[in-house]
Design a protein around this motif. Structure first.
Motif, PDB file in Angstrom:
ATOM      1  N   MET A  48       0.894  -1.186  -0.118  1.00  0.00           N
ATOM      2  CA  MET A  48       0.070   0.016  -0.154  1.00  0.00           C
ATOM      3  C   MET A  48       0.752   1.334  -0.121  1.00  0.00           C
ATOM      4  SD  MET A  48      -3.028  -1.179   2.549  1.00  0.00           S
ATOM      5  CE  MET A  48      -3.992   0.424   2.482  1.00  0.00           C
ATOM      6  N   ARG A  49       1.961   1.227   0.812  1.00  0.00           N
ATOM      7  CA  ARG A  49       2.693   2.336   0.972  1.00  0.00           C
ATOM      8  C   ARG A  49       3.542   2.808  -0.312  1.00  0.00           C
ATOM      9  NH1 ARG A  49       3.857   0.373   5.746  1.00  0.00           N
ATOM     10  NH2 ARG A  49       5.826  -0.614   4.908  1.00  0.00           N
ATOM     11  N   GLU A  50       4.036   1.568  -0.922  1.00  0.00           N
ATOM     12  CA  GLU A  50       4.559   1.693  -2.273  1.00  0.00           C
ATOM     13  C   GLU A  50       3.664   2.274  -3.374  1.00  0.00           C
ATOM     14  OE1 GLU A  50       6.008  -2.309  -2.959  1.00  0.00           O
ATOM     15  OE2 GLU A  50       7.783  -1.863  -1.556  1.00  0.00           O
ATOM     16  N   LYS A  51       2.534   1.761  -3.664  1.00  0.00           N
ATOM     17  CA  LYS A  51       1.408   2.065  -4.323  1.00  0.00           C
ATOM     18  C   LYS A  51       0.989   3.525  -4.330  1.00  0.00           C
ATOM     19  CE  LYS A  51      -1.305  -1.085  -6.442  1.00  0.00           C
ATOM     20  NZ  LYS A  51      -0.565  -1.313  -7.558  1.00  0.00           N
ATOM     21  N   ALA A  52       0.792   3.744  -2.878  1.00  0.00           N
ATOM     22  CA  ALA A  52       0.258   5.099  -2.823  1.00  0.00           C
ATOM     23  C   ALA A  52       1.392   6.329  -3.010  1.00  0.00           C
ATOM     24  CB  ALA A  52      -0.059   5.094  -1.006  1.00  0.00           C
ATOM     25  N   ARG A  53       2.579   5.750  -2.935  1.00  0.00           N
ATOM     26  CA  ARG A  53       3.885   6.663  -3.162  1.00  0.00           C
ATOM     27  C   ARG A  53       3.542   7.025  -4.597  1.00  0.00           C
ATOM     28  NH1 ARG A  53       7.745   4.471   0.184  1.00  0.00           N
ATOM     29  NH2 ARG A  53       7.087   5.937   1.887  1.00  0.00           N
ATOM     30  N   GLU A  54       3.503   6.103  -5.350  1.00  0.00           N
ATOM     31  CA  GLU A  54       3.442   6.106  -6.823  1.00  0.00           C
ATOM     32  C   GLU A  54       2.416   6.975  -7.451  1.00  0.00           C
ATOM     33  OE1 GLU A  54       3.153   2.334  -8.682  1.00  0.00           O
ATOM     34  OE2 GLU A  54       4.990   1.446  -7.756  1.00  0.00           O
ATOM     35  N   ARG A  55       1.042   6.576  -6.632  1.00  0.00           N
ATOM     36  CA  ARG A  55      -0.188   7.468  -6.878  1.00  0.00           C
ATOM     37  C   ARG A  55       0.016   9.026  -6.618  1.00  0.00           C
ATOM     38  NH1 ARG A  55      -5.200   3.379  -6.209  1.00  0.00           N
ATOM     39  NH2 ARG A  55      -4.484   1.853  -7.694  1.00  0.00           N
ATOM     40  N   CYS A  56       0.704   9.330  -5.458  1.00  0.00           N
ATOM     41  CA  CYS A  56       0.935  10.544  -5.114  1.00  0.00           C
ATOM     42  C   CYS A  56       2.438  11.319  -5.438  1.00  0.00           C
ATOM     43  CB  CYS A  56       0.927  10.539  -3.462  1.00  0.00           C
ATOM     44  SG  CYS A  56      -0.639  10.031  -2.653  1.00  0.00           S
ATOM     45  N   SER A  57       2.770  10.618  -6.803  1.00  0.00           N
ATOM     46  CA  SER A  57       4.341  11.080  -7.084  1.00  0.00           C
ATOM     47  C   SER A  57       4.439  12.678  -7.140  1.00  0.00           C
ATOM     48  CB  SER A  57       4.617  10.154  -8.320  1.00  0.00           C
ATOM     49  OG  SER A  57       3.817  10.646  -9.252  1.00  0.00           O
ATOM     50  N   HIS A 103       2.841  15.086  -5.587  1.00  0.00           N
ATOM     51  CA  HIS A 103       3.111  15.619  -4.194  1.00  0.00           C
ATOM     52  C   HIS A 103       4.532  15.204  -3.543  1.00  0.00           C
ATOM     53  CE1 HIS A 103      -1.233  16.697  -4.086  1.00  0.00           C
ATOM     54  NE2 HIS A 103      -1.467  15.735  -4.399  1.00  0.00           N
ATOM     55  N   VAL A 104       5.086  14.210  -3.969  1.00  0.00           N
ATOM     56  CA  VAL A 104       6.369  13.559  -3.576  1.00  0.00           C
ATOM     57  C   VAL A 104       7.351  14.350  -3.961  1.00  0.00           C
ATOM     58  CG1 VAL A 104       8.131  11.860  -3.536  1.00  0.00           C
ATOM     59  CG2 VAL A 104       5.881  11.311  -3.069  1.00  0.00           C
ATOM     60  N   ASN A 135       4.140  19.399   2.145  1.00  0.00           N
ATOM     61  CA  ASN A 135       4.123  18.274   3.296  1.00  0.00           C
ATOM     62  C   ASN A 135       2.552  17.950   3.486  1.00  0.00           C
ATOM     63  OD1 ASN A 135       4.875  16.275   5.122  1.00  0.00           O
ATOM     64  ND2 ASN A 135       5.045  17.618   6.798  1.00  0.00           N
ATOM     65  N   SER A 136       1.985  18.910   3.888  1.00  0.00           N
ATOM     66  CA  SER A 136       0.353  18.659   4.193  1.00  0.00           C
ATOM     67  C   SER A 136      -0.326  17.929   3.112  1.00  0.00           C
ATOM     68  CB  SER A 136      -0.487  19.858   4.454  1.00  0.00           C
ATOM     69  OG  SER A 136      -1.333  19.667   5.288  1.00  0.00           O
ATOM     70  N   ALA A 137      -0.058  18.522   1.838  1.00  0.00           N
ATOM     71  CA  ALA A 137      -0.516  17.774   0.691  1.00  0.00           C
ATOM     72  C   ALA A 137      -0.187  16.475   0.707  1.00  0.00           C
ATOM     73  CB  ALA A 137      -0.374  18.749  -0.631  1.00  0.00           C
ATOM     74  N   LEU A 138       1.123  16.263   0.601  1.00  0.00           N
ATOM     75  CA  LEU A 138       1.639  14.698   0.550  1.00  0.00           C
ATOM     76  C   LEU A 138       0.998  13.853   1.453  1.00  0.00           C
ATOM     77  CD1 LEU A 138       3.552  12.707  -0.656  1.00  0.00           C
ATOM     78  CD2 LEU A 138       5.407  13.509   0.966  1.00  0.00           C
ATOM     79  N   LYS A 139       0.989  14.274   2.869  1.00  0.00           N
ATOM     80  CA  LYS A 139       0.356  13.501   3.768  1.00  0.00           C
ATOM     81  C   LYS A 139      -1.439  13.074   3.562  1.00  0.00           C
ATOM     82  CE  LYS A 139       1.441  15.226   7.914  1.00  0.00           C
ATOM     83  NZ  LYS A 139       1.822  15.559   9.143  1.00  0.00           N
ATOM     84  N   ASP A 140      -2.081  14.293   3.166  1.00  0.00           N
ATOM     85  CA  ASP A 140      -3.259  14.064   2.807  1.00  0.00           C
ATOM     86  C   ASP A 140      -3.743  13.219   1.545  1.00  0.00           C
ATOM     87  OD1 ASP A 140      -3.976  15.965   4.287  1.00  0.00           O
ATOM     88  OD2 ASP A 140      -4.312  17.639   3.234  1.00  0.00           O
TER      89      ASP A 140
END
Length: 106
Positions: free
Chosen positions: A23-32, A34-35, A57-62
Motif C-alpha cells: 500500500m505504501r509503495e503504490k500510494a507513493r506512486e499515485r501521489c508522485s 506531491h512527493v 508536506n500537508s498535501a503529501l500527507k493528505d
C-alpha cells in the motif's frame, strides 16, 4: 487465474506488514506529484524546510492518508499480494528475483 477462496487466509504479518508495505509503495506512486513537490521544496529550502514546506508536506500527507483509508485500495493491494504469494508458492521464486530474471533475459 482465479484465487482459491480457501487459500485467502492471511497471517498476522501479511495483514499488518506485507500488505501495508505494498500500500505504501503504490500510494507513493499515485501521489508522485506531491512527493516531487515536497522533495523539491525541501531541496530548495535547506534547514528552513520545516517552516517553508508545510503546504507541500500537508498535501503529501493528505494524499497518502486518503489512499491508506480507502477500503477499495486495501482490497486491490491485498489481491496483488495474494497473486504474488500464489505465484511464489507455485514457482518457489520470489517476485523480486523473478522480475530480475525476466529483465536480464530480454
Amino acid at each position: 487465474m482465479a484465487l482459491d477462496p480457501a487459500d485467502q487466509h492471511l497471517r498476522h504479518v501479511e495483514k499488518d506488514v506485507l500488505i501495508p508495505k505494498i500500500m505504501r509503495e503504490k500510494a507513493r506512486e499515485r501521489c508522485s506529484e506531491h512527493v516531487q513537490d515536497f522533495t523539491k521544496c525541501c531541496q530548495d529550502s535547506g534547514i528552513l524546510m520545516v517552516v517553508k514546506c508545510r503546504k507541500e508536506n500537508s498535501a503529501l500527507k493528505d494524499c497518502l492518508t486518503a489512499h491508506h483509508k480507502d477500503p477499495a485500495f486495501y482490497e486491490e493491494c491485498k489481491a496483488e499480494y495474494l497473486r504474488e504469494r500464489e505465484e511464489f508458492r507455485r514457482t518457489g521464486i520470489p517476485n523480486k528475483k523473478r522480475l530480475q530474471k525476466l529483465s536480464s533475459s530480454m
